[in-house]
Design an enzyme around this catalytic site. Structure first.
Site, short mmCIF file in Angstrom:
data_model
loop_
_atom_site.label_atom_id
_atom_site.label_comp_id
_atom_site.label_asym_id
_atom_site.label_seq_id
_atom_site.Cartn_x
_atom_site.Cartn_y
_atom_site.Cartn_z
N ASP A 67 -2.54 18.87 64.46
CA ASP A 67 -1.15 18.31 65.97
C ASP A 67 -0.01 18.66 65.10
O ASP A 67 -0.26 18.59 63.67
CB ASP A 67 -1.58 16.99 66.64
N GLU A 143 -5.66 11.71 74.59
CA GLU A 143 -6.20 10.38 75.09
C GLU A 143 -7.56 9.79 75.67
O GLU A 143 -7.39 10.99 75.99
CB GLU A 143 -4.21 9.46 75.23
#
Length: 261
Positions: A67, A143
């Site tokens: 990321d 998430e």
């Protein structure tokens, strides 16, 4: 998935580093997926020690990023590209030409996400992907309630995550970017071997949900149950909520040494 319970973070780092070394001995130019944060540091230190002692040659390895912050220049000391250069590339003697990551400064962020997915595929895919896990079960920046087939994409950081990460930005939350590019769960699952390291009691609930709970988007890491070669390495504290802990200890203690993880 295989669950390996180790005494502490250092032991977990050494175990995973040996698995990476075995891979590099078989395939010197393996593409290694790496993660940032404090959890994987024992892995990188143990692998660097093996490289410096001559136990493994890391010079031809390739590195892929999990990321990256959006809008943060690549040369910023807290861009994940810079962090990985300090913590992984330099200690392992790997040049930036062997590094792959999404362009967090691209004008067309969606295009950059799609380009990174293509680049990973064109490189032959990730051979071994390192993962950490959040207390809510997130992997990468996926998430809870992220799609289990999601691809590399832009995600909005929660206020709590920005507050947590402010320690890397002189304690100033306003300096923390609002968005990141993250490999999606579907992208992560395409790696040939997934290795998740978790330590500390704070990760115990997330590990129990990942390993023994249902596959559900509310715990993104539970998607590892769908992978043919996923390894979860945990210390005793992180394993404290596992109902099958004794089974995991027994099976690991009695597996053939040549099998590795």
């Amino acid at each position: 998935m295989e669950v390996v319970i180790v005494p502490d973070a250092k032991s977990g780092g050494e175990l995973i580093a040996e698995a990476m070394a075995r891979l590099l001995r078989r395939k010197p130019d393996a593409l290694l997926g790496v993660a940032t944060g404090s959890t994987p540091l024992p892995i990188y230190r143990a692998l660097a020690a093996k490289a410096s002692s001559g136990a493994v040659d890391t010079s031809r390895a390739r590195i892929a990023q999990l990321d990256e912050y959006v809008g943060l220049p690549a040369e910023h000391p807290e861009s994940y590209r810079s962090v990985l250069r300090r913590e992984v590339l330099v200690p392992l003697g790997i040049g930036m030409e062997a590094f792959m990551g999404p362009d967090g400064t691209a004008e067309d962020v969606q295009g950059a996400c799609e380009a990174y997915d293509r680049a990973l595929a064109e490189a032959g895919g990730v051979d071994l992907q390192l993962l950490g896990i959040g207390t809510d079960g997130h992997i990468g920046f996926n998430e809870p309630c992220s799609s289990l087939v999601s691809r590399t994409r832009i995600k909005t950081l929660t206020e709590q995550t920005r507050i947590d990460n402010a320690r890397f930005f002189d304690g100033d939350t306003e300096q923390v970017p609002h968005h990141v590019i993250t490999q999606g769960i579907g992208t992560i699952l395409e790696a040939r071997h997934l290795v998740l390291l978790a330590t500390g009691e704070g990760k115990a609930d997330a590990i129990a949900a990942t390993v023994e709970g249902p596959v559900a988007a509310v715990c993104p890491a539970s998607a590892l149950q769908l992978h043919p070669h996923a390894t979860v390495v945990v210390d005793e504290a992180a394993a404290s909520k596992l109902k099958l802990a004794d089974y995991f200890r027994y099976t690991y203690a009695n597996k053939p040494d040549w099998q590795g993880i």
